[in-house]
Design a protein around this motif. Sequence first.
Motif, PDB file in Angstrom:
ATOM      1  N   MET A   1     -31.332  -1.435   4.720  1.00  0.00           N
ATOM      2  CA  MET A   1     -32.039  -2.466   5.465  1.00  0.00           C
ATOM      3  C   MET A   1     -31.804  -2.322   6.964  1.00  0.00           C
ATOM      4  O   MET A   1     -32.629  -2.684   7.783  1.00  0.00           O
ATOM      5  N   SER A   2     -30.673  -1.778   7.324  1.00  0.00           N
ATOM      6  CA  SER A   2     -30.317  -1.704   8.731  1.00  0.00           C
ATOM      7  C   SER A   2     -31.342  -0.926   9.549  1.00  0.00           C
ATOM      8  O   SER A   2     -31.618  -1.258  10.695  1.00  0.00           O
ATOM      9  N   TRP A   3     -31.936   0.112   8.969  1.00  0.00           N
ATOM     10  CA  TRP A   3     -32.890   0.905   9.715  1.00  0.00           C
ATOM     11  C   TRP A   3     -34.103   0.086  10.131  1.00  0.00           C
ATOM     12  O   TRP A   3     -34.740   0.359  11.147  1.00  0.00           O
ATOM     13  N   LEU A  56     -26.061 -15.475   6.179  1.00  0.00           N
ATOM     14  CA  LEU A  56     -26.408 -14.139   5.704  1.00  0.00           C
ATOM     15  C   LEU A  56     -25.640 -13.862   4.424  1.00  0.00           C
ATOM     16  O   LEU A  56     -24.444 -14.132   4.336  1.00  0.00           O
ATOM     17  N   ASN A  57     -26.334 -13.327   3.426  1.00  0.00           N
ATOM     18  CA  ASN A  57     -25.637 -12.974   2.187  1.00  0.00           C
ATOM     19  C   ASN A  57     -26.219 -11.689   1.636  1.00  0.00           C
ATOM     20  O   ASN A  57     -27.267 -11.214   2.074  1.00  0.00           O
ATOM     21  N   GLN A  63     -24.594  -4.945   5.357  1.00  0.00           N
ATOM     22  CA  GLN A  63     -25.092  -3.716   5.945  1.00  0.00           C
ATOM     23  C   GLN A  63     -25.514  -3.841   7.406  1.00  0.00           C
ATOM     24  O   GLN A  63     -26.094  -2.919   7.958  1.00  0.00           O
ATOM     25  N   LEU A  64     -25.262  -4.966   8.023  1.00  0.00           N
ATOM     26  CA  LEU A  64     -25.681  -5.172   9.406  1.00  0.00           C
ATOM     27  C   LEU A  64     -24.485  -5.125  10.337  1.00  0.00           C
ATOM     28  O   LEU A  64     -23.411  -5.630  10.029  1.00  0.00           O
ATOM     29  N   ASP A  65     -24.693  -4.520  11.493  1.00  0.00           N
ATOM     30  CA  ASP A  65     -23.612  -4.503  12.476  1.00  0.00           C
ATOM     31  C   ASP A  65     -23.690  -5.751  13.351  1.00  0.00           C
ATOM     32  O   ASP A  65     -24.581  -6.594  13.208  1.00  0.00           O
TER      33      ASP A  65
END
Length: 331
Positions: A1-3, A56-57, A63-65
């Motif tokens: 998802m991060s991308w 956020l869950n 997966q997020l910075d």
Amino acid sequence: MSWLLENWFGSKESLEQVREDIHENLHREFYLGVSGLENPQQSANRVESKELFLVLNGPWDDQLDEAEHELLQYAHDEMPPVVRNEVGIIPFFTQVTNDGYLVLTYVRNATDRSILLQKLPLSLVTEDGEEVARKTFDLITSGPVMEMSSRPMEFMFRWDEFDRIPEQEVPLKLTYIKPKKHEVEENQNFNLGLSADESKQYMQQAAEMAPIVEGEVDLQVLDIKPGEDNGLKVIVAFRNGLAKRLEFTEVPIIVHDKDGDTVARVHFTLENMKVEANSHRVWAFDIPLSSIKKEEVNLAELTAFIPKAQQRKKEKAQVAPEVEDNKGLLQ
């Protein structure tokens, strides 16, 4: 998802430019109708987005910075106010992928109780109103959206789920498919969450109970069974002894163990749950594992009960418990 997040406003040089992009991509919010208002979007009683907590869950949290967390918070704070006592879904980013059409949203719960979205029917429509795809998303494993909170959530419509794939440049809008009243009204024997054999079994069980007192409304737990993903399924008989049809909108269920300790306390919100005059129906309620407060419970030692029902105006019956911290389940 991060991308995906790396593509959001990544070329912008200032927050002001980011703000412009947010509002340019923002879609109209739609509401699930938990407040009982016919047209909640017209209500002026609203809560500022900053008054809701961003939660956020799952992959959103893992997966997020830090920079991406900050971007989600910033985008959330730029959202318009949400209708008070409602659950709104506001799409803020869409993307065409190799797998399908992705819509990223904030699900905003502006009520005073947590809400679990069990089955959420959504569709994609063109600007001309043509529906090109519809899909029912199973969100029970996502857990409840806590009271006065907002959660990022993605909805993917895969290309093989489309009725017609529009041209890539055609913008699509996410909409909520409201249940049709006649789908319930035309079939009084329809009992949600039960197979045909189970429905027959529990309808017969409800019919064999002591006759309901004329002029009274009675809700009885018939059974507690294992549910999906280690949850519980509670089967309830709705018995209407009045001379008029009733609509039930809210049902709290409390589950205790043999020691009297609370195992689960869940608040269910219903749509189009009608029981005809002097008749009964049965309904299955799924309690997710995330709402069960004790580990390793023995099913045989559990009991469930429902606080006394109270009739509302406009011939609606609402079960209104005098308990706190009810969790919600929107079916």
